[in-house]
Scaffold this motif. Sequence first.
Motif, short mmCIF file in Angstrom:
data_model
loop_
_atom_site.label_atom_id
_atom_site.label_comp_id
_atom_site.label_asym_id
_atom_site.label_seq_id
_atom_site.Cartn_x
_atom_site.Cartn_y
_atom_site.Cartn_z
N VAL A 142 0.86 -1.18 0.00
CA VAL A 142 0.00 0.00 0.00
C VAL A 142 0.89 1.23 0.00
CG1 VAL A 142 -1.76 1.28 1.25
CG2 VAL A 142 -1.83 -1.22 1.23
N ILE A 143 0.87 1.99 -1.11
CA ILE A 143 1.70 3.19 -1.22
C ILE A 143 1.07 4.34 -0.45
CG2 ILE A 143 2.79 4.81 -2.81
CD1 ILE A 143 3.85 1.98 -3.02
N LEU A 144 -0.21 4.60 -0.72
CA LEU A 144 -0.95 5.66 -0.04
C LEU A 144 -2.31 5.11 0.36
CD1 LEU A 144 -0.36 8.70 -2.46
CD2 LEU A 144 0.93 8.17 -0.39
N ASN A 145 -2.79 5.49 1.54
CA ASN A 145 -4.14 5.09 1.90
C ASN A 145 -5.14 6.08 1.30
OD1 ASN A 145 -4.41 7.37 3.65
ND2 ASN A 145 -3.48 6.25 5.34
N GLU A 146 -6.43 5.84 1.52
CA GLU A 146 -7.46 6.65 0.86
C GLU A 146 -7.40 8.12 1.29
OE1 GLU A 146 -11.31 4.98 1.37
OE2 GLU A 146 -10.85 3.14 0.26
N THR A 147 -7.15 8.36 2.57
CA THR A 147 -7.05 9.74 3.05
C THR A 147 -5.87 10.45 2.42
OG1 THR A 147 -8.10 9.20 5.16
CG2 THR A 147 -6.77 11.21 5.08
N GLY B 146 5.16 18.67 -7.81
CA GLY B 146 5.95 17.61 -8.41
C GLY B 146 6.07 16.40 -7.50
N MET B 147 6.28 16.66 -6.21
CA MET B 147 6.40 15.58 -5.25
C MET B 147 5.09 14.82 -5.12
SD MET B 147 7.62 15.87 -1.26
CE MET B 147 8.97 16.93 -1.79
N MET B 148 3.98 15.55 -5.04
CA MET B 148 2.68 14.90 -4.86
C MET B 148 2.27 14.11 -6.10
SD MET B 148 0.50 17.61 -2.50
CE MET B 148 0.66 19.03 -3.60
N LEU B 149 2.55 14.65 -7.27
CA LEU B 149 2.24 13.91 -8.50
C LEU B 149 3.06 12.62 -8.57
CD1 LEU B 149 1.97 16.76 -11.18
CD2 LEU B 149 0.11 15.41 -10.19
N GLY B 150 4.29 12.67 -8.09
CA GLY B 150 5.12 11.46 -8.05
C GLY B 150 4.51 10.41 -7.15
N TRP B 151 4.00 10.82 -6.00
CA TRP B 151 3.35 9.86 -5.08
C TRP B 151 2.13 9.23 -5.74
CZ3 TRP B 151 3.51 13.70 -0.40
CH2 TRP B 151 4.78 13.67 0.18
N LEU B 152 1.35 10.05 -6.43
CA LEU B 152 0.14 9.52 -7.08
C LEU B 152 0.49 8.53 -8.18
CD1 LEU B 152 -2.01 12.79 -7.23
CD2 LEU B 152 -2.33 10.83 -5.70
N ARG B 153 1.57 8.81 -8.91
CA ARG B 153 1.99 7.86 -9.95
C ARG B 153 2.43 6.53 -9.31
NH1 ARG B 153 3.97 12.56 -12.64
NH2 ARG B 153 5.97 12.39 -11.58
N LEU B 154 3.17 6.61 -8.22
CA LEU B 154 3.59 5.39 -7.53
C LEU B 154 2.38 4.61 -7.02
CD1 LEU B 154 6.68 6.63 -5.46
CD2 LEU B 154 6.69 5.05 -7.40
N ALA B 155 1.34 5.34 -6.61
CA ALA B 155 0.13 4.68 -6.10
C ALA B 155 -0.76 4.18 -7.23
CB ALA B 155 -0.65 5.65 -5.21
N ASP C 46 -1.29 9.17 10.48
CA ASP C 46 -0.46 8.68 11.58
C ASP C 46 0.95 8.40 11.08
OD1 ASP C 46 0.36 7.76 14.04
OD2 ASP C 46 -0.47 5.75 13.79
N GLY C 47 1.68 9.46 10.76
CA GLY C 47 3.04 9.32 10.29
C GLY C 47 3.12 9.17 8.79
N GLY C 48 4.35 9.19 8.27
CA GLY C 48 4.56 9.03 6.84
C GLY C 48 4.86 10.34 6.15
N PRO C 49 5.32 10.28 4.90
CA PRO C 49 5.71 11.49 4.17
C PRO C 49 4.55 12.43 3.85
CG PRO C 49 5.76 9.56 2.73
CD PRO C 49 5.59 9.05 4.12
N VAL C 50 3.35 11.91 3.68
CA VAL C 50 2.22 12.79 3.37
C VAL C 50 1.88 13.65 4.59
CG1 VAL C 50 -0.21 12.91 2.71
CG2 VAL C 50 1.28 11.23 1.63
N GLU C 51 1.88 13.05 5.77
CA GLU C 51 1.64 13.86 6.96
C GLU C 51 2.75 14.89 7.16
OE1 GLU C 51 0.36 13.28 11.61
OE2 GLU C 51 1.86 11.92 10.80
#
Length: 220
Positions: free
Chosen positions: A39-44, A90-99, A185-190
Amino acid sequence: MKRRSWVAAAAFGSLALLLMVLGAAIRPLVIPDTPSPTVILNETEIGFVQDMTAHHQQALVMVQRLRQADDPTVLRLAQQIADSQRLEIGMMLGWLRLAGTTSTNPHPMAWMHDTDHQAQSSHHQATSTTAAPTAAAMPGMASRAELDALSAASGRDADTLFLKLMQRHHYGGIAMAQAADEQLDGGPVEQIARDMISTQSQEAGLIGLLLAQRSAWTPE
């Protein structure tokens, strides 16, 4: 005889080892591995990142429409905002691509269940009916009419209108980031949400000072 037996045993052992190595090599071809998906990113996290990407993109539009500004301080602030938010996009779009998901949220703000944050930021939202549905759903977004007015403004009027719209925009972004921080609860998005709270709070404070200098600051 014993030597012959020893040689045969050694040969058999070598053959067995070779077969084991070959078996390990061809096993994925015969029986594909099916590891549990990570799981790369959860729904939230996905909802927040999608919505904050759209929120940041409008900030870039606002900077682009500040074409006839008068105050170099406002121009420097606008460029600072554009640089930091472009990097975060750019960082957020990268996360979405990974997800493996899209950059657009089909249900804007559905992740933001904290109604207290929405209530606190509601007076900063654009109320014009000309705003797009996504803009109307996000706190602090400017309407199309307001963006057009910014494009048409010049000099001191352009400075003041930009500062007012960007301050409201930052208030909305801070509310979104605070809601994400409380739910995650932690992680790069928080972590990026917390960074946004800090950066945009500082910039909103500076905007308030600049508006006060223009005698345009009217506390709500």
